[in-house]
Every structure is written in C-alpha cells, then in structure tokens.
Scaffold this motif. Sequence first.
Motif, mmCIF file in Angstrom:
data_model
loop_
_atom_site.group_PDB
_atom_site.id
_atom_site.type_symbol
_atom_site.label_atom_id
_atom_site.label_comp_id
_atom_site.label_asym_id
_atom_site.label_seq_id
_atom_site.Cartn_x
_atom_site.Cartn_y
_atom_site.Cartn_z
ATOM 1 N N ALA A 46 0.831 -1.213 0.000
ATOM 2 C CA ALA A 46 0.000 0.000 0.000
ATOM 3 C C ALA A 46 0.862 1.257 0.000
ATOM 4 N N THR A 47 0.342 2.280 -0.647
ATOM 5 C CA THR A 47 0.971 3.595 -0.632
ATOM 6 C C THR A 47 0.348 4.387 0.512
ATOM 7 N N VAL A 48 1.149 4.717 1.511
ATOM 8 C CA VAL A 48 0.645 5.425 2.689
ATOM 9 C C VAL A 48 0.298 6.858 2.312
ATOM 10 N N GLU A 49 -0.936 7.255 2.630
ATOM 11 C CA GLU A 49 -1.388 8.620 2.352
ATOM 12 C C GLU A 49 -1.377 9.492 3.599
ATOM 13 N N ARG A 50 -1.700 8.877 4.738
ATOM 14 C CA ARG A 50 -1.708 9.617 6.009
ATOM 15 C C ARG A 50 -1.129 8.720 7.088
ATOM 16 N N ALA A 51 -0.412 9.342 8.022
ATOM 17 C CA ALA A 51 0.155 8.603 9.153
ATOM 18 C C ALA A 51 0.214 9.519 10.368
ATOM 19 N N VAL A 52 -0.041 8.940 11.536
ATOM 20 C CA VAL A 52 0.040 9.683 12.796
ATOM 21 C C VAL A 52 0.688 8.793 13.849
ATOM 22 N N THR A 53 1.158 9.434 14.910
ATOM 23 C CA THR A 53 1.652 8.694 16.071
ATOM 24 C C THR A 53 0.636 8.826 17.190
ATOM 25 N N LEU A 54 0.561 7.796 18.013
ATOM 26 C CA LEU A 54 -0.359 7.811 19.152
ATOM 27 C C LEU A 54 0.346 7.163 20.340
ATOM 28 N N ASN A 55 0.552 7.947 21.387
ATOM 29 C CA ASN A 55 1.139 7.463 22.637
ATOM 30 C C ASN A 55 0.053 7.521 23.697
ATOM 31 N N CYS A 56 -0.171 6.405 24.384
ATOM 32 C CA CYS A 56 -1.248 6.376 25.369
ATOM 33 C C CYS A 56 -0.770 6.270 26.814
ATOM 34 N N ALA A 57 0.483 5.975 27.057
ATOM 35 C CA ALA A 57 0.964 5.863 28.430
ATOM 36 C C ALA A 57 2.269 6.630 28.549
ATOM 37 N N PRO A 58 2.444 7.429 29.539
ATOM 38 C CA PRO A 58 1.587 7.598 30.708
ATOM 39 C C PRO A 58 0.399 8.524 30.488
ATOM 40 N N ARG A 59 0.434 9.329 29.407
ATOM 41 C CA ARG A 59 -0.729 10.176 29.099
ATOM 42 C C ARG A 59 -0.893 10.236 27.587
ATOM 43 N N PRO A 60 -2.096 10.478 27.100
ATOM 44 C CA PRO A 60 -2.326 10.554 25.656
ATOM 45 C C PRO A 60 -1.522 11.679 25.015
ATOM 46 N N ASP A 61 -0.890 11.341 23.895
ATOM 47 C CA ASP A 61 -0.030 12.312 23.218
ATOM 48 C C ASP A 61 0.232 11.816 21.796
ATOM 49 N N GLY A 62 0.900 12.583 21.019
ATOM 50 C CA GLY A 62 1.266 12.194 19.656
ATOM 51 C C GLY A 62 0.712 13.177 18.647
ATOM 52 N N THR A 63 0.850 12.821 17.366
ATOM 53 C CA THR A 63 0.362 13.698 16.304
ATOM 54 C C THR A 63 -1.088 13.403 15.935
ATOM 55 N N HIS A 64 -1.694 12.421 16.567
ATOM 56 C CA HIS A 64 -3.109 12.106 16.335
ATOM 57 C C HIS A 64 -3.946 13.321 16.742
ATOM 58 N N PRO A 65 -4.969 13.698 15.951
ATOM 59 C CA PRO A 65 -5.752 14.890 16.284
ATOM 60 C C PRO A 65 -6.575 14.757 17.568
ATOM 61 N N MET A 66 -6.917 13.539 17.972
ATOM 62 C CA MET A 66 -7.698 13.324 19.198
ATOM 63 C C MET A 66 -7.077 12.183 20.017
ATOM 64 N N PRO A 67 -5.881 12.401 20.574
ATOM 65 C CA PRO A 67 -5.196 11.289 21.248
ATOM 66 C C PRO A 67 -5.946 10.740 22.460
ATOM 67 N N ALA A 68 -6.573 11.573 23.255
ATOM 68 C CA ALA A 68 -7.277 11.094 24.447
ATOM 69 C C ALA A 68 -8.446 10.184 24.073
ATOM 70 N N ALA A 69 -9.244 10.593 23.086
ATOM 71 C CA ALA A 69 -10.392 9.789 22.660
ATOM 72 C C ALA A 69 -9.933 8.483 22.012
ATOM 73 N N ALA A 70 -8.873 8.535 21.205
ATOM 74 C CA ALA A 70 -8.363 7.330 20.551
ATOM 75 C C ALA A 70 -7.809 6.343 21.581
ATOM 76 N N CYS A 71 -7.094 6.838 22.575
ATOM 77 C CA CYS A 71 -6.564 5.962 23.625
ATOM 78 C C CYS A 71 -7.696 5.336 24.436
ATOM 79 N N MET A 72 -8.728 6.110 24.722
ATOM 80 C CA MET A 72 -9.883 5.592 25.458
ATOM 81 C C MET A 72 -10.574 4.484 24.648
ATOM 82 N N GLU A 73 -10.720 4.705 23.358
ATOM 83 C CA GLU A 73 -11.343 3.700 22.494
ATOM 84 C C GLU A 73 -10.525 2.407 22.484
ATOM 85 N N LEU A 74 -9.206 2.525 22.416
ATOM 86 C CA LEU A 74 -8.353 1.331 22.432
ATOM 87 C C LEU A 74 -8.396 0.619 23.781
#
Length: 154
Positions: free
Chosen positions: A63-91
């Motif tokens: 696949a040709t990657v069109e979009r990519a983000v980072t998501l860090n959930c511990a110890p606190r939500p962070d990264g380039t994801h636009p909604m890291p807290a909600a994404a971490c909660m969902e996971l």
Amino acid sequence: MRYILNTVAATATATALLLTGTAAAGAAQAQPMQTAQPAQAKSLYSPSALVLTIGKGEDAVTATVERAVTLNCAPRPDGTHPMPAAACMELRDVEGEFGALTEAPSTKRCTRQWAPVVVTAQGVWQGKRVAWSATFGNVCEMEGSLAEGTVFAF
C-alpha cells in the motif's frame, strides 16, 4: 659475576614493584566498594506507542501510505493524532484489539467500486508488540466500518 649482579638488580626491581602494587591494592581495599544498583523502572506504565496509517492498496506491504500519525497512550495521551485522548480511550475499551474496531457492520450505503484502502497499526500496546492491518474495498466502506471510532479518524 655480571650475571649475578643483573639478576640481583632485577629481583630488587621486581620486589619493589610487587610491594608498591600490594600497597596500592591495600589502599584500594581501604576505600568503600561501590555496588551496582539494580535497574529501576523509569515509569509505572507499560509503553503504548503506535504508528497508525491509512493508504491505498490491497495489503499493508504494498500500500501507498497517504496519512500517518503517532499515538502514545501511556503515561498520558499524546502524539500527532488529532484526538489522542479519545483514541486511547477507544483502544482501552477494546483492550487493544484492533479487530474489534471493525467488527460492527457498516450502516453506510456504498458503491461496489474496487479502490482498496488499508489501515495499519504498528508499535507497542501496553508492552506488547502490535502489527495489525485491515483492507477495505474503498474509502466509503472504511468510513462505514470505522464510523463510530476515533482511532483512524485522521
């Protein structure tokens, strides 16, 4: 005679070096020894750091990657994801099972156009290695399957 004098001088030199080395060793023993400290954990949390991608293609390898983000959930939500807290909660809600994010049937009506889209998650979730991908027939199908989630909403 010359041989004996050279031997006596060499023996005296060796004895002096031995005594000096013994004195130095005694001095080293007089100082308190430092013991190695056991490894300390830097954090109380298991690492949770992911790279999420969306790309065009039939599988994650080609696949040709069109979009990519980072998501860090511990110890606190962070990264380039636009909604890291909600994404971490969902996971956390699905206990890191990415397949559970796409299990709900899509209610969105889509055409049968074949333009495959691949979503991937690579990294570590709560200390365990993650290498997950899913392929959808087109963008509409992907959005319908992931409509209620925020993990791949970027």
